[in-house]
Motif scaffolding. Structure first.
Motif, short mmCIF file in Angstrom:
data_model
loop_
_atom_site.label_atom_id
_atom_site.label_comp_id
_atom_site.label_asym_id
_atom_site.label_seq_id
_atom_site.Cartn_x
_atom_site.Cartn_y
_atom_site.Cartn_z
N THR A 138 0.85 -1.19 0.00
CA THR A 138 0.00 0.00 0.00
C THR A 138 0.89 1.24 0.00
OG1 THR A 138 -1.68 -1.20 1.25
CG2 THR A 138 -1.84 1.20 1.24
N ASP A 152 -3.90 10.34 -1.44
CA ASP A 152 -4.10 9.34 -2.50
C ASP A 152 -3.50 8.03 -2.00
OD1 ASP A 152 -5.34 10.87 -4.61
OD2 ASP A 152 -3.45 11.96 -4.73
N SER A 154 -2.90 3.75 -3.09
CA SER A 154 -3.01 2.63 -4.01
C SER A 154 -2.57 1.37 -3.28
CB SER A 154 -2.14 2.86 -5.26
OG SER A 154 -0.78 2.87 -4.90
N SER A 155 -3.18 0.27 -3.66
CA SER A 155 -2.89 -0.99 -3.00
C SER A 155 -2.83 -2.09 -4.05
CB SER A 155 -3.98 -1.30 -1.97
OG SER A 155 -3.69 -2.47 -1.27
N ASN A 156 -1.80 -2.93 -3.96
CA ASN A 156 -1.62 -4.05 -4.87
C ASN A 156 -1.40 -5.31 -4.06
OD1 ASN A 156 -1.52 -2.49 -7.38
ND2 ASN A 156 0.38 -1.70 -6.55
N THR A 165 -6.02 -5.04 -7.18
CA THR A 165 -5.50 -3.67 -7.13
C THR A 165 -6.63 -2.71 -6.80
OG1 THR A 165 -5.84 -3.30 -9.49
CG2 THR A 165 -3.69 -4.14 -8.83
N LYS A 167 -7.25 1.78 -6.18
CA LYS A 167 -6.79 3.16 -6.03
C LYS A 167 -7.94 3.96 -5.45
CE LYS A 167 -3.47 3.12 -9.78
NZ LYS A 167 -3.07 3.70 -11.07
#
Length: 183
Positions: A138, A152, A154-156, A165, A167
């Protein structure tokens, strides 16, 4: 000459406003981050968030869950669209600000911070969580003032579910005092 001196002094004063406590760590546990934040004084510097009732709005920009049946994916997208403008309220106490708990920044024992930088109204974090045969990375970056923040994220993920994934964008602001009723 006087004008140049005034401009130089003004620039130095403004630069000084952005100085203050900062935390910069790499490969750190949640406990190490919490201790460094406490020692630095960044949470109590007057430029950090104020205790009180906060309202946050999360906007999911993108979500991809490989292998999810299309009908479930469509229902999830529809639900996110319906709740897009709803805010969530939570109470940040004086104790939370003065001495953050290990989980204040969202890390549990399975997580480590690849990097954690906070200070001067900016925050930039990478957190990696590992459990069994899954890894979730993250990234969060944004700005904060005593009464608002914008971030902001994002996580994968990787592992058996093979690459979820997401966002999102988070905006929050202090909306009053904690009452115990609505927080």
């Amino acid at each position: 000459m006087k004008y140049g001196l005034c401009v130089a002094v003004s620039v130095l004063c403004l630069a000084g406003c952005n100085k203050g406590p900062t935390v910069e760590l790499k490969n750190a546990s949640g406990n190490q981050v919490s201790n460094a934040v406490t020692r630095s004084g960044v949470m109590t510097s007057g430029s950090m968030i104020e205790p009180g009732l906060w309202q946050s709005k999360v906007t999911v920009l993108e979500m991809n869950v490989p292998g999810m049946p299309p009908q479930y994916a469509e229902k999830m997208k529809q639900s996110m669209a319906e709740h897009r403008n709803e805010g969530r309220k939570h109470c940040v106490t004086e104790a939370d600000v003065k001495k953050p708990k290990e989980d204040f920044f969202g890390a549990d024992k399975s997580c480590r911070y690849g990097h954690f930088t906070m200070g001067g109204g900016k925050i930039d974090i990478q957190m990696v969580c590992r459990e069994e045969n899954m890894t979730q990375t993250t990234n969060m970056a944004g700005t904060y003032t005593p009464t608002s923040y914008s971030m902001d994220m994002s996580s994968n993920g990787s592992g058996p579910q093979n690459g979820m994934t997401m966002k999102m964008h988070i905006d929050a602001q202090r909306v009053g005092e904690c009452t115990g009723k609505d927080d």
